[in-house]
Design an enzyme around this catalytic site. Structure first.
Site, PDB file in Angstrom:
ATOM      1  N   GLU A 240       3.343  -5.493  10.085  1.00  0.00           N
ATOM      2  CA  GLU A 240       3.687  -6.631   9.237  1.00  0.00           C
ATOM      3  C   GLU A 240       5.172  -6.579   8.893  1.00  0.00           C
ATOM      4  O   GLU A 240       5.628  -5.624   8.257  1.00  0.00           O
ATOM      5  CB  GLU A 240       2.810  -6.589   7.974  1.00  0.00           C
ATOM      6  CG  GLU A 240       1.350  -6.886   8.305  1.00  0.00           C
ATOM      7  CD  GLU A 240       0.347  -6.308   7.312  1.00  0.00           C
ATOM      8  OE1 GLU A 240       0.779  -5.706   6.310  1.00  0.00           O
ATOM      9  OE2 GLU A 240      -0.867  -6.459   7.558  1.00  0.00           O
TER      10      GLU A 240
ATOM     11  N   GLU B 141      -4.735  -6.528   9.040  1.00  0.00           N
ATOM     12  CA  GLU B 141      -4.659  -5.140   9.483  1.00  0.00           C
ATOM     13  C   GLU B 141      -5.723  -4.787  10.509  1.00  0.00           C
ATOM     14  O   GLU B 141      -5.465  -4.051  11.461  1.00  0.00           O
ATOM     15  CB  GLU B 141      -4.756  -4.186   8.281  1.00  0.00           C
ATOM     16  CG  GLU B 141      -3.548  -4.210   7.342  1.00  0.00           C
ATOM     17  CD  GLU B 141      -3.575  -5.378   6.371  1.00  0.00           C
ATOM     18  OE1 GLU B 141      -4.614  -6.080   6.293  1.00  0.00           O
ATOM     19  OE2 GLU B 141      -2.559  -5.602   5.682  1.00  0.00           O
TER      20      GLU B 141
ATOM     21  N   PHE C 150       1.612   0.210   3.711  1.00  0.00           N
ATOM     22  CA  PHE C 150       1.101   1.174   2.735  1.00  0.00           C
ATOM     23  C   PHE C 150      -0.219   1.756   3.242  1.00  0.00           C
ATOM     24  O   PHE C 150      -1.092   1.001   3.683  1.00  0.00           O
ATOM     25  CB  PHE C 150       0.885   0.511   1.378  1.00  0.00           C
ATOM     26  CG  PHE C 150       2.164   0.090   0.717  1.00  0.00           C
ATOM     27  CD1 PHE C 150       2.862   0.969  -0.103  1.00  0.00           C
ATOM     28  CD2 PHE C 150       2.691  -1.173   0.927  1.00  0.00           C
ATOM     29  CE1 PHE C 150       4.060   0.589  -0.698  1.00  0.00           C
ATOM     30  CE2 PHE C 150       3.886  -1.556   0.341  1.00  0.00           C
ATOM     31  CZ  PHE C 150       4.576  -0.676  -0.482  1.00  0.00           C
TER      32      PHE C 150
ATOM     33  N   ASP D 199      -2.594   2.723   1.750  1.00  0.00           N
ATOM     34  CA  ASP D 199      -3.715   2.195   0.964  1.00  0.00           C
ATOM     35  C   ASP D 199      -4.421   1.046   1.688  1.00  0.00           C
ATOM     36  O   ASP D 199      -5.592   0.771   1.438  1.00  0.00           O
ATOM     37  CB  ASP D 199      -3.200   1.685  -0.393  1.00  0.00           C
ATOM     38  CG  ASP D 199      -2.268   2.681  -1.052  1.00  0.00           C
ATOM     39  OD1 ASP D 199      -2.658   3.267  -2.065  1.00  0.00           O
ATOM     40  OD2 ASP D 199      -1.135   2.897  -0.542  1.00  0.00           O
ATOM     41  N   PHE D 200      -3.691   0.368   2.592  1.00  0.00           N
ATOM     42  CA  PHE D 200      -4.279  -0.774   3.310  1.00  0.00           C
ATOM     43  C   PHE D 200      -5.277  -0.326   4.381  1.00  0.00           C
ATOM     44  O   PHE D 200      -5.858  -1.159   5.059  1.00  0.00           O
ATOM     45  CB  PHE D 200      -3.185  -1.645   3.945  1.00  0.00           C
ATOM     46  CG  PHE D 200      -2.172  -2.190   2.970  1.00  0.00           C
ATOM     47  CD1 PHE D 200      -2.379  -2.111   1.596  1.00  0.00           C
ATOM     48  CD2 PHE D 200      -0.999  -2.780   3.420  1.00  0.00           C
ATOM     49  CE1 PHE D 200      -1.447  -2.601   0.695  1.00  0.00           C
ATOM     50  CE2 PHE D 200      -0.061  -3.282   2.532  1.00  0.00           C
ATOM     51  CZ  PHE D 200      -0.280  -3.191   1.168  1.00  0.00           C
ATOM     52  N   ILE D 201      -5.445   0.958   4.543  1.00  0.00           N
ATOM     53  CA  ILE D 201      -6.415   1.457   5.517  1.00  0.00           C
ATOM     54  C   ILE D 201      -7.807   0.923   5.198  1.00  0.00           C
ATOM     55  O   ILE D 201      -8.659   0.817   6.082  1.00  0.00           O
ATOM     56  CB  ILE D 201      -6.415   3.008   5.543  1.00  0.00           C
ATOM     57  CG1 ILE D 201      -7.169   3.536   6.767  1.00  0.00           C
ATOM     58  CG2 ILE D 201      -6.992   3.598   4.272  1.00  0.00           C
ATOM     59  CD1 ILE D 201      -6.543   3.203   8.084  1.00  0.00           C
TER      60      ILE D 201
ATOM     61  N   HIS E 249      -1.089   1.060  -4.143  1.00  0.00           N
ATOM     62  CA  HIS E 249       0.073   1.250  -3.261  1.00  0.00           C
ATOM     63  C   HIS E 249       0.677   2.645  -3.426  1.00  0.00           C
ATOM     64  O   HIS E 249       1.842   2.847  -3.125  1.00  0.00           O
ATOM     65  CB  HIS E 249       1.169   0.220  -3.565  1.00  0.00           C
ATOM     66  CG  HIS E 249       0.826  -1.182  -3.188  1.00  0.00           C
ATOM     67  ND1 HIS E 249      -0.069  -1.938  -3.901  1.00  0.00           N
ATOM     68  CD2 HIS E 249       1.234  -1.970  -2.160  1.00  0.00           C
ATOM     69  CE1 HIS E 249      -0.173  -3.136  -3.340  1.00  0.00           C
ATOM     70  NE2 HIS E 249       0.595  -3.166  -2.288  1.00  0.00           N
TER      71      HIS E 249
END
Lengths: 342, 321, 373
Positions: A29, A71, A94, A96-98, A140
């Site tokens: 992104e 994602e 980040f 965290d976006f997993i 985040h």
């Protein structure tokens, strides 16, 4: 050789590998940023923190791909591209976006080789920022490396300084397995002597940043620097510490950890990730099982509390392990006296 | 529509192989000899075969949990597949994948997939490889009506359009996602979904090989020509349950019997080609006999094949670790 | 002189040195020292070096403690006579520290000359080009696996009245990793081209180990460029070579495995510092570095012996020439210093290993000074 920031070290590693191998592509992104914008500027951001700046300009739209904010599709696409001949470096921004794309990593990329009987090769790198200290709050700021370390088939890399970042990232890109490469967002402006040439640092070989006789400190990523600070202060008081930077949590250099604990007899593990089932637990279990006889004191773990990462500076500071807490932990294991048998 | 005789023979053989493979698995599974669970493709043969008739080893497909048909249509060896399903060391995945993970990347078969909606993102990546490596390949994602609702699928339709990828999304709509009918679970239409992304849409009757062959030919040609992705919506029927052992209490009595009688793609194929004398009955009978032997041999070989060795447990987690 | 207070500061052993660590104090507070007596061992980025006292007097203070790392120029101790009061010394230390920190803040660490990259044909060579003056320049050539910082205790010594040049050979340090066929003659050709590029017509050549063989090849092919030869533990004058060192240097990739290999280099094993080991490991991680070393080793030491006998080149060179060797050299035996022509000055250093220019830098510098004076 010159002083380069963590950000520059990563940018240089990407650039040199993209120059070396046309199969290396970049996606994520806003890794370029600005596609379709009204200014017409196509390399507007170079990543949300400017890490990939200039790569779109140098390599063009067939090598550097801005993605929609989806994602699952692009991390999955990176896995699919890796299994079919490209060597993608996908940026998850980040870590965290997993949560939005874990399946693509956990059930797809990580498993291909094993479940296809060794017939797949998936040279995929997923770069992501991790860590607290940025007032980025609960979604985040996480240090999710235990999550990836837990999954067979993934390799997990956590560089602790710019020199390490460049060598480990080049190694990651040349590696033929899926690699999760985690960058501490607070460290992007840290500077270090970094060679101009390409170089690699092998996975699974811990780095001893200090060598001492009294206590072994195992620390991950940014925590290595805190551990070094603590060790340097303790040195002045006559307490000498070995500081181990494992560099990779998968594979983990268990041999070096056990060797050092055998020499010092005391272990402090510093882990920025949430305390349950984290790397500190893993290392503590390893040492308890394999080096029990060498221990002169209980193992101490320096970790955040079992809470989400808070927003307010005062709370975030309380949350984070720091060199003072590491120092206190080392002093406590040094002061440990075994109870007399009744 | 003109279809070369060798393509017709090959396609019939492929459909017949899938049918016999699956019917035999149905029988063998009931004996308890096959570990795990299997999802059968019976009744859907014309879809996989009609699409793959336009593909070569350069092209890539991603399949689903109901993947045996796609594997056979893409050319994966039947004996290796059978051995895999029996959990044998001679299986295509050395007994470490099983029914849901049969793959052969050398043939462009990117794997069956145990995760609903797992394939479409991967196919975006494979299509990107074809585009950047300039091998003129096309990547095809097979997915069901159930997976058509997954976010991964919808994201992939978007990404493929944004990147103008040589990808074809084949929605195999067999009317059921597990035990729930698509009439309940799918809002709107596949056609409208394609239109929402500005993606060309093709639709066909999956019981009719010729209809699938024609529609797939157009969709794949569109993608291969560099015009971006396309969607192919294939209407199908599933003859068995979601998995083997599914009593199908959610289906009306007689539904499957009717499908077998009136909507059998193999019967339809035989009727079509013999009516207009494209192929004669005897050559089709010859294929039937040959396939029967092949499946029989595959089962016998699989049952006799060696089991994985203990050292296989630790092998191939990584290329190097 | 009564009442004199002499500050003892962190020495700058070489251009690249910006800080040093007190490895150990060799003089107790309150003891007298003479000029030239070793006050302390200072750990640098390479090896640990003895620091000789710049003055005589009583060591009144150890301002820096063992294990402490300080910037070059920082106060580490105070020398004074016994009649100077403690109060005066306290005042002196306080004044020094105040001035030093403000001065450090002003000048920063910018003064050290950075090496430059010089293109010679297809190669990029990292070159430390220092000093100026009318005297004939000095060229330093390092050995197998080394780099220009091998001369960190020597180059400055000669930079007062002349130009001095140290460089990373191809395949080494920060230079291009293409070593060609890896033979000394090839490196000599590159060296000659470098001198041309730098507009140096003629230079005194100081060369170590494999660099010695390169210097001899240079003297053979370009005698007009060589004013004198100072060969420090040179290759080319014997058959034997410690292949455990060569092979170990190439293959060892961790501190633990490399350290014992580097012990072959020095007589006093404690001189090898963590930083030196780390520096070599970092060099070996560079793309092409290990392949380059392998090529050089194969070309120069096939079958476990030195390929080139350069006695003839040494004999035929008509300028001043000398060989300096550590008696305890474990890589190239000092026995090769025997039987050389009488025109070659021989200096054998006791209790010295394969790197006299670091281990006994003062002796090597003195010998070179004498030859080129």
């Amino acid at each position: 050789m010159s002083k380069k920031s963590f950000r520059q070290a990563i940018n240089e590693a990407l650039r040199q590998e993209m120059q070396r191998d046309p199969r290396v592509i970049l996606m994520g992104e806003d890794v370029a940023g600005g596609q379709g914008g009204s200014s017409g500027v196509k390399d507007a951001w170079g990543g949300v923190l400017g890490v990939t700046k200039g790569l779109f300009t140098e390599f063009g739209p067939d090598r550097v791909f801005d993605t929609p904010i989806t994602e699952a599709s692009y991390i999955g696409a990176a896995a699919g591209a890796a299994a079919t001949g490209l060597r993608p470096v996908a940026e998850l921004m980040f870590v965290d976006f997993i949560g939005s794309c874990l399946d693509q990593v956990m059930n797809q990329a990580a498993k291909f080789r094993y479940m296809f009987g060794g017939k797949a090769t998936t040279p995929l790198v997923i770069r992501a920022m991790y860590g607290a200290g940025f007032n980025a709050a609960a979604q985040h700021s996480q240090a999710l490396y235990p999550l990836f370390t837990h999954i067979p088939g993934l390799k997990v890399v956590i560089p602790s300084n710019p020199y390490e970042a460049k060598g480990l990232l080049i190694e990651a890109i040349r590696d033929n397995d899926p690699v999760i490469f985690l960058e501490n967002k607070v460290m992007y402006d840290d500077e270090d002597e970094v060679p101009d040439e390409a170089y690699t640092i092998p996975f699974g070989e811990a780095n001893l940043t200090r060598e001492g006789d009294d206590v072994t400190i195992v620390a991950f990523g940014r925590m290595v620097n805190f551990a070094n600070e603590a060790a340097d202060r303790l040195e002045k008081d006559g307490i000498s510490c070995t500081v181990i930077d494992p560099r990779t949590t998968s594979p983990l250099d268990t041999g070096t950890i056990l060797d050092c604990v055998a020499e010092t007899g005391r272990l402090v593990v510093v882990d920025e990730s949430s305390p349950r089932c984290n790397l500190a637990c893993d290392v503590a279990a390893l040492v308890a099982e394999e080096a029990f006889d060498a221990l002169k004191a209980p193992i101490r773990r320096v970790m955040p509390p079992h809470t989400p990462v808070p927003f307010a500076t005062v709370l975030e500071k309380l949350y984070m392990p720091d060199s003072a807490r590491i120092e206190a932990a080392v002093r406590s294991v040094m002061g440990y006296k075994a109870k007399q048998d009744a | 529509m003109q279809i070369a005789r060798d393509i017709l023979l090959r396609s019939y053989r492929s459909m017949r192989t899938i049918r016999d493979f699956e019917e035999r698995l149905h029988v063998e599974f009931a004996t308890g000899e096959i570990p795990g669970f299997v999802h059968l493709y019976c009744g859907e043969e014309a879809s996989g075969v009609g699409v793959c008739a336009h593909l070569s080893d350069v092209d890539t497909i991603a399949s689903t949990h109901r993947g045996h048909g796609h594997c056979i249509a893409k050319g994966v060896a039947v004996d290796g597949m059978m051995a895999e399903i029996y959990g044998r060391r001679t299986g295509v995945c050395r007994g470490k994948g099983g029914s849901m993970h049969i793959a052969d990347l050398s043939l462009g078969m990117l794997g069956a997939n145990g995760i609903v909606g797992g394939g479409p993102p991967l196919i975006c990546g494979a299509a990107l490889s074809h585009k950047l490596l300039k091998d003129n390949g096309v990547a095809v994602a097979f997915y069901g009506d159930g997976a058509s609702n997954e976010g991964t699928t919808l994201e992939s339709l978007n990404l493929a359009m944004v990147w103008k990828l040589p990808a074809v999304f084949v929605c195999e709509d067999n009317g059921y996602g597990e035990a729930t009918a698509s009439s309940y679970a799918v809002a709107g239409t596949q056609k409208a979904r394609a239109a929402g992304f500005g993606m060309p849409y093709f639709e066909c009757d999956g019981n009719d090989f010729f209809a699938v062959y024609e529609a797939a030919g157009e969709a794949i040609a569109h993608a291969r020509a560099g015009n971006g992705p396309a969607m192919l919506h294939v209407h199908l029927s599933r003859w068995y349950g979601h998995f083997e052992g599914d009593a199908m209490s959610y289906r009306a009595n007689g539904e499957v019997a009717e499908l077998r009688n009136d909507h059998d793609c193999l019967k339809n194929f035989r009727k079509s080609v013999t009516e207009i004398s494209l192929l004669d009955e005897s050559s089709l009978d010859g294929i039937d006999a040959s396939v029967r032997d092949e499946i029989e041999a595959a089962v016998v070989a699989a049952k006799a094949a060696p089991l994985p060795e203990p050292e296989d447990l630790l092998a191939d987690v990584y290329v190097s670790y | 002189m009564a009442g004199t207070i002499t500050p003892i500061t962190m020495p700058k052993f070489g251009l690249a040195m910006t800080e040093g660590k007190i490895a150990s104090w060799n003089v107790e507070p309150g003891s007298s020292v003479d000029v030239g007596e070793e006050l302390a061992d200072i750990e640098t980025t390479k090896i640990t070096n003895g620091y000789e006292s710049p003055a005589s007097g009583i060591l009144r203070r150890q301002v820096a403690s063992e294990g402490e790392t300080l910037a070059v120029g920082a106060l580490i101790g105070v020398l004074a006579d016994k009649d100077v009061s403690d109060a005066d010394i306290d005042a002196f230390v306080e004044k020094f520290q105040n001035e030093f920190s403000s001065q450090a803040a002003e000048t920063g660490a910018s003064e050290s000359a950075e090496p430059v990259v010089v293109e010679v044909g297809d190669l990029k060579l990292k070159v430390q080009d220092s000093g100026h003056g009318d005297d004939t320049p000095v060229l330093f050539i390092h050995g197998f696996g080394g780099d220009l910082t091998n001369w960190m205790f020597n180059q400055d010594h000669f930079s007062g009245s002349r130009r001095t040049v140290a460089f990373d050979l191809p395949g080494h340090g920060g230079s291009s990793k293409n070593v060609g066929d890896g033979k000394p003659a090839t490196f000599a050709a590159t060296t000659a081209a470098l001198l041309d590029k730098l507009d140096i017509a003629k230079a005194h050549v100081v060369a170590h180990s494999l660099g010695g063989a390169i210097a001899l090849e240079l003297a053979k092919s370009h005698p007009e460029k060589v004013a004198s030869l100072s060969l420090v533990a040179p290759a080319g004058l014997g058959k034997d070579i410690n292949m455990d060192f060569i092979n170990g240097f190439i293959s060892a990739d961790r501190r633990k495995t490399l350290e014992p290999v580097l012990h072959y280099l020095v007589h006093d094993k404690s001189l090898i510092t963590r930083n030196m080991i780390e520096g070599i490991i970092r060099f070996k991680r560079l793309d092409g570095a290990v392949a380059g070393l392998e090529t050089v080793a194969k070309a120069c030491f096939p079958d476990g012996h030195q390929a080139d006998d350069l006695h003839g080149a040494l004999e035929n060179f008509t300028g001043p020439k000398q060989v300096i060797w550590g008696e305890n050299d474990e890589v190239l035996s000092a026995a090769s210093a025997k039987g050389l022509p009488a025109s070659v000055k021989i200096t054998l250093l006791p209790e010295t290993g394969h790197m006299p220019q670091m281990e006994k830098s003062a002796d090597v510098n003195a010998a070179v000074t004498q030859l080129i004076a």
